[in-house]
Design a protein around this motif. Structure first.
Motif, PDB file in Angstrom:
ATOM      1  N   GLU A   3      -7.977   9.505  -9.177  1.00 47.00           N
ATOM      2  CA  GLU A   3      -9.282  10.059  -9.494  1.00 47.00           C
ATOM      3  C   GLU A   3      -9.200  10.805 -10.829  1.00 47.00           C
ATOM      4  N   PRO A   4     -10.303  11.004 -11.508  1.00 45.14           N
ATOM      5  CA  PRO A   4     -10.280  11.748 -12.772  1.00 45.14           C
ATOM      6  C   PRO A   4      -9.603  13.109 -12.611  1.00 45.14           C
ATOM      7  N   GLY A   5      -8.654  13.381 -13.487  1.00 46.92           N
ATOM      8  CA  GLY A   5      -7.924  14.647 -13.455  1.00 46.92           C
ATOM      9  C   GLY A   5      -6.753  14.685 -12.493  1.00 46.92           C
ATOM     10  N   ALA A   6      -6.594  13.652 -11.673  1.00 43.43           N
ATOM     11  CA  ALA A   6      -5.514  13.643 -10.684  1.00 43.43           C
ATOM     12  C   ALA A   6      -4.206  13.169 -11.318  1.00 43.43           C
ATOM     13  N   ASP A   7      -3.083  13.554 -10.683  1.00 45.59           N
ATOM     14  CA  ASP A   7      -1.747  13.265 -11.193  1.00 45.59           C
ATOM     15  C   ASP A   7      -0.960  12.413 -10.200  1.00 45.59           C
ATOM     16  N   TRP A   8       0.024  11.703 -10.733  1.00 41.05           N
ATOM     17  CA  TRP A   8       1.020  10.964  -9.951  1.00 41.05           C
ATOM     18  C   TRP A   8       2.373  11.188 -10.605  1.00 41.05           C
ATOM     19  N   SER A   9       3.451  11.128  -9.812  1.00 43.52           N
ATOM     20  CA  SER A   9       4.786  11.177 -10.409  1.00 43.52           C
ATOM     21  C   SER A   9       5.761  10.355  -9.579  1.00 43.52           C
ATOM     22  N   GLY A  10       6.811   9.893 -10.246  1.00 45.44           N
ATOM     23  CA  GLY A  10       7.890   9.161  -9.589  1.00 45.44           C
ATOM     24  C   GLY A  10       9.188   9.406 -10.324  1.00 45.44           C
ATOM     25  N   THR A  11      10.289   9.500  -9.568  1.00 47.62           N
ATOM     26  CA  THR A  11      11.592   9.844 -10.147  1.00 47.62           C
ATOM     27  C   THR A  11      12.643   8.806  -9.775  1.00 47.62           C
ATOM     28  N   TRP A  12      13.502   8.485 -10.737  1.00 46.29           N
ATOM     29  CA  TRP A  12      14.698   7.695 -10.468  1.00 46.29           C
ATOM     30  C   TRP A  12      15.875   8.338 -11.183  1.00 46.29           C
ATOM     31  N   THR A  13      17.059   8.040 -10.716  1.00 40.21           N
ATOM     32  CA  THR A  13      18.266   8.603 -11.299  1.00 40.21           C
ATOM     33  C   THR A  13      19.285   7.490 -11.540  1.00 40.21           C
ATOM     34  N   LEU A  14      20.167   7.728 -12.486  1.00 40.45           N
ATOM     35  CA  LEU A  14      21.337   6.873 -12.682  1.00 40.45           C
ATOM     36  C   LEU A  14      22.561   7.773 -12.620  1.00 40.45           C
ATOM     37  N   GLY A  15      23.434   7.473 -11.675  1.00 39.16           N
ATOM     38  CA  GLY A  15      24.651   8.250 -11.501  1.00 39.16           C
ATOM     39  C   GLY A  15      25.877   7.411 -11.826  1.00 39.16           C
ATOM     40  N   TRP A  16      26.940   8.083 -12.267  1.00 37.62           N
ATOM     41  CA  TRP A  16      28.192   7.418 -12.594  1.00 37.62           C
ATOM     42  C   TRP A  16      29.345   8.374 -12.303  1.00 37.62           C
ATOM     43  N   GLU A  17      30.551   7.814 -12.347  1.00 35.88           N
ATOM     44  CA  GLU A  17      31.738   8.632 -12.098  1.00 35.88           C
ATOM     45  C   GLU A  17      32.046   9.432 -13.362  1.00 35.88           C
ATOM     46  N   ALA A  18      31.863  10.736 -13.285  1.00 33.12           N
ATOM     47  CA  ALA A  18      31.996  11.593 -14.462  1.00 33.12           C
ATOM     48  C   ALA A  18      33.458  11.684 -14.871  1.00 33.12           C
TER      49      ALA A  18
END
Length: 305
Positions: free
Chosen positions: A290-305
């Motif tokens: 809707e007007p003014g409304a927000d969405w978000s999504g997250t992804w990560t990339l992990g590795w052996e430090a």
């Protein structure tokens, strides 16, 4: 009369954490490179070049392909720009070549943003921001989208990272092992567009060998925290783990079989997506704000430090 010209040099922003370094291209907002201890974790592209095969690309306001670029919404028939006469599809959204700006930055975190302006093929206005946070052993990426227009806005989103296996030669992914937390494949035709069929998919692929994938998959297995985790193991880099939160119910997995020599089957694209190919036309898993409304999504990339 002024003699001023716009800047034409490539611009990007870098952040670091320990021995990890991330470069975000401000032409398109793409994750251009990610390195740790001298290891290339993503199969990226050189600064100032046009990335082939959508490397690192931000996919908004739709990921993947739209058949003939045609879709309808709210009683309007709409036409998107096509990839070319030999590729009668609309590909990977509208932001891949436009400027992004730095909204906030620090040593180990940066937020970049842009606006998707309304146009004839997509008559909606979206503000987009991407937060990147780097730490030793992990990159976290969050896309935030706001409807900056005056009517409800449908969209899809995605990212197009190519996970590296340390290969420099074509076919170098053969000995890598891939584990996908999925159960269902969307069957597509030779153009990568849905046929209307879905079928079971076994994500326990193991050694890739000569197996070719350019496949949208869904029905993701999620751990107790609600995240789905893809694992790619190679002798050179150990295990890379791409994890996606619940905002990403789809993945596209691409082994690069159709790329030009020098890039073919040397890395694996694992693309978090909110919706499948042709979603704008088929109205499958679209986000509607809707007007003014927000969405978000997250992804990560992990590795052996």
């Amino acid at each position: 009369m002024s003699a001023a010209w716009p800047a034409t040099e490539p611009t990007e922003v870098e952040i670091t954490a320990g021995d990890a370094r991330l470069a975000v291209d401000l032409r398109g907002g793409a994750v251009r490179t990610l390195t740790a201890g001298g290891r290339e974790l993503l199969d990226g592209y050189p600064a100032g070049t046009v990335p082939g095969a959508s490397r690192g690309r931000v996919l908004l306001p739709w990921p993947n392909r739209i058949r003939d670029g045609r879709w309808s919404w709210g009683g309007r028939d709409l036409q998107l720009e096509l990839a070319g006469p030999d590729k009668p599809t609309a590909m990977h959204g509208l932001v891949g070549w436009q400027p992004w700006s730095v909204l906030e930055s620090g040593d180990d975190a940066v937020t970049v943003g842009t606006v998707v302006e309304a146009r004839s093929g997509y008559p909606f206005r979206l503000a987009a921001a991407i937060d990147h946070t780097l730490e030793p052993g992990r990159l976290t990426v969050t896309m935030r989208v706001r409807n900056a227009g005056a009517e409800p806005a449908p969209f899809g989103a995605g990212f197009h990272p190519y996970l590296a296996v340390g290969a420099q030669e074509d076919g170098g992914i053969a000995d890598a092992e891939l584990e996908l937390p999925v159960h269902t494949e969307l069957v597509v035709d030779d153009a990568g567009l849905p046929t209307g069929e879905r079928r079971p998919f076994d994500g326990a692929i193991g050694r890739i060998g000569d197996r070719g994938l350019d496949t949208p998959v869904t029905d993701l297995d999620r751990d107790a925290d609600g995240w789905a985790r893809v694992r790619l193991r190679s002798a050179a880099l150990g295990t890379l783990e791409l994890a996606a939160d619940g905002s990403w119910p789809w993945l596209q997995v691409f082994t690069g079989d159709t790329l030009k020599p020098g890039q073919r089957r040397r890395s694996v694209a694992v693309e978090p997506m909110t919706c499948p190919p042709n979603a704008l036309a088929d109205h499958v898993d679209l986000v509607v704000l809707e007007p003014g409304a927000d969405w978000s999504g997250t992804w990560t990339l992990g590795w052996e430090a």
